[in-house]
Design an enzyme around this catalytic site. Structure first.
Site, mmCIF file in Angstrom:
data_model
loop_
_atom_site.group_PDB
_atom_site.id
_atom_site.type_symbol
_atom_site.label_atom_id
_atom_site.label_comp_id
_atom_site.label_asym_id
_atom_site.label_seq_id
_atom_site.Cartn_x
_atom_site.Cartn_y
_atom_site.Cartn_z
ATOM 1 N N ARG A 195 0.834 -1.197 0.000
ATOM 2 C CA ARG A 195 0.000 0.000 0.000
ATOM 3 C C ARG A 195 0.874 1.254 0.000
ATOM 4 O O ARG A 195 1.883 1.303 0.716
ATOM 5 C CB ARG A 195 -0.929 0.027 1.226
ATOM 6 C CG ARG A 195 -1.836 -1.201 1.329
ATOM 7 C CD ARG A 195 -2.839 -1.256 0.185
ATOM 8 N NE ARG A 195 -3.822 -2.307 0.355
ATOM 9 C CZ ARG A 195 -3.760 -3.510 -0.198
ATOM 10 N NH1 ARG A 195 -2.717 -3.830 -0.957
ATOM 11 N NH2 ARG A 195 -4.711 -4.398 -0.014
ATOM 12 N N HIS B 109 -0.601 -11.185 3.136
ATOM 13 C CA HIS B 109 0.530 -10.937 2.240
ATOM 14 C C HIS B 109 1.826 -11.482 2.846
ATOM 15 O O HIS B 109 1.881 -11.823 4.024
ATOM 16 C CB HIS B 109 0.704 -9.436 1.993
ATOM 17 C CG HIS B 109 -0.521 -8.780 1.455
ATOM 18 N ND1 HIS B 109 -0.820 -7.451 1.689
ATOM 19 C CD2 HIS B 109 -1.538 -9.253 0.707
ATOM 20 C CE1 HIS B 109 -1.958 -7.139 1.103
ATOM 21 N NE2 HIS B 109 -2.422 -8.220 0.507
ATOM 22 N N HIS C 62 -12.295 -0.011 -2.766
ATOM 23 C CA HIS C 62 -11.811 -1.393 -2.712
ATOM 24 C C HIS C 62 -12.806 -2.278 -3.439
ATOM 25 O O HIS C 62 -14.006 -2.178 -3.224
ATOM 26 C CB HIS C 62 -11.638 -1.873 -1.280
ATOM 27 C CG HIS C 62 -10.965 -3.215 -1.190
ATOM 28 N ND1 HIS C 62 -11.657 -4.400 -1.351
ATOM 29 C CD2 HIS C 62 -9.658 -3.563 -1.001
ATOM 30 C CE1 HIS C 62 -10.813 -5.418 -1.235
ATOM 31 N NE2 HIS C 62 -9.599 -4.939 -1.031
ATOM 32 N N GLN D 169 -2.411 -8.407 -7.452
ATOM 33 C CA GLN D 169 -2.963 -7.093 -7.171
ATOM 34 C C GLN D 169 -3.562 -6.457 -8.427
ATOM 35 O O GLN D 169 -4.509 -5.669 -8.352
ATOM 36 C CB GLN D 169 -1.888 -6.173 -6.581
ATOM 37 C CG GLN D 169 -1.400 -6.568 -5.203
ATOM 38 C CD GLN D 169 -2.444 -6.369 -4.119
ATOM 39 O OE1 GLN D 169 -3.427 -5.661 -4.300
ATOM 40 N NE2 GLN D 169 -2.249 -7.016 -2.982
#
Length: 426
Positions: free
Chosen positions: A74, A107, A173, A294
């Site tokens: 991020r 992750h 999102h 992603q």
């Protein structure tokens, strides 16, 4: 006329002088960005929190304080936000033990190099920083039962602290509605089993599990409950503009401040749908384009503008490759997208497998559209997964025109969405 599409820490471009680009869909610019320092937005939010007293007041008398922050995937500007957050905490609790907890979710672990790049050398040298591990049972605590029925398990560093704070940023999102707020806790510092249960095929397929929607979103419902149950007391969330600059910030109550941040965000990121047979998009560059997993986020946005049977061209550096072994295997097996979708939907919540949600969304996209990935570093991976591959955007456009069976010299209309995850298509 050239249109720039973010790629890694730079960009790729393509020629739009032939008039075939119908629209470039982007979030609105914030005029204040050019006249206010990023710190000003953060300081103002901390001085005027929404729905709570100031953080310094909440911190008064607390001995152990945990601050959750985003991981390497991020673009959180923690070098700007964290010093101000720490200063505010220490104003009320100068002698408190403060822990910075990096929310990795499912992750990979954030590396020391990435931590230093994120926070700067001074914070790394002087503060206690721990990287969450969703599989490390020694560091996890059971704190309740989610609305969906699964066990809520979170980091002990969050569950056992005297004051839990989170920093993050708000953006659309693709199935949680928005990032930020409660998402720092769940999935950020939650255990593996409860996260995959929340990301089940039933919830991902729900019509309300989409960008820009919180109401009746079953994924959000679990996340909000988890944050409250874990004891999240205060958030600092920023909004990022072009180039990752802070253009707005909210602070205060985890739900009330987050909802206000989402409302402000929607004023800037909502764009009217323009449809075309070809959509060129990206994840807005590094760090969100560091793997193919992603990159599904920008494909999902593009799918809302791409005509059925059309082509999505997704641009991403993908320096970390596929981004998930299970995600890679789902498509490298050669099954048709429809077969994959049926397989995922046949599993109940407790049977959800690693990366299934991302695979489910990509399969859903591929049932209606073709995808060409512009990722020079991972040609083999992309082709193994049955996706189209090109080394640059111009080559991808040539492939797309050929796939659409245009006559020699004919071309199809294009919509460009330079930062796919950064907009909400209406």
């Amino acid at each position: 006329m050239k249109i720039n599409i973010p790629y890694g820490e730079g960009s790729m471009c393509f020629d739009a002088s032939d008039g075939r680009v119908k629209a470039v869909l982007m979030q609105k610019e914030n005029a204040e960005r050019d006249i206010r320092l990023p710190e000003a937005f953060v300081a103002e939010a901390l001085e005027s929190p929404i729905g709570t007293p100031r953080l310094s007041e909440l911190a008064t008398g607390k001995k152990n304080i945990t601050i959750i922050t985003s991981d390497h995937t991020r673009p959180m500007p923690s070098a700007v936000t964290m010093p101000l957050l720490l200063k505010e905490v220490r104003k009320g609790a100068p002698d408190a033990n403060i822990l910075i907890l990096i929310a990795t979710g499912l992750h990979r672990a954030t590396t020391q190099e990435e931590i230093t790049e994120r926070f700067g050398a001074e914070i790394c040298r002087n503060e206690n920083i721990i990287v969450h591990d969703c599989h490390d049972e020694k560091t996890l605590r059971h704190v309740g039962t989610l609305p969906s029925g699964g066990a809520l398990v979170v980091s002990k560093y969050a569950a056992d602290t005297d004051l839990l704070v989170a920093e993050g940023f708000i953006e659309p999102h693709f199935f949680a509605g928005f990032s930020g707020g409660r998402k720092s806790v769940f999935p950020g510092i939650a255990g593996y089993e409860c996260v995959v249960s929340n990301h089940c095929s039933e919830f991902v397929a729900d019509a309300n599990a989409t960008a820009g929607v919180l109401k009746d979103n079953p994924i959000h419902r679990d996340m909000e409950f988890a944050a409250e149950q874990t004891g999240l007391s205060f958030i600092l969330n920023v909004r990022l503009g072009k180039g990752g600059a802070i253009v707005d910030a909210v602070a205060g109550h985890p739900s009330i401040a987050h909802e206000e941040g989402c409302r402000r965000l929607m004023e800037n990121v909502s764009v009217q749908c323009v449809r075309a047979p070809i959509v060129v998009t990206s994840n807005g560059g590094y760090p969100l384009d560091q793997n193919l997993y992603q990159l599904v986020k920008c494909m999902e946005t593009a799918g809302k503008c791409c005509e059925e049977g059309g082509i999505i061209i997704a641009v991403g550096e993908c320096r970390d490759g596929a981004g998930g072994e299970a995600f890679y295997r789902d498509f490298a097996g050669g099954d048709e997208p429809r077969v994959l979708t049926e397989r995922f939907l046949s599993r109940n919540r407790t049977e959800t497998q690693t990366d299934q949600w991302q695979s489910q969304i990509l399969a859903r996209i591929l049932e209606k559209h073709n995808v060409i990935v512009v990722a020079p570093l991972i040609e083999g991976i992309v082709k193994d997964m049955g996706l189209g591959w090109a080394g640059d955007i111009e080559s991808a456009l040539g492939m797309a025109d050929a796939m659409l069976e245009r006559k020699p010299g004919g071309t199809a209309d294009i919509v460009a969405i330079p930062d796919g995850p950064g907009v909400v298509i209406l």
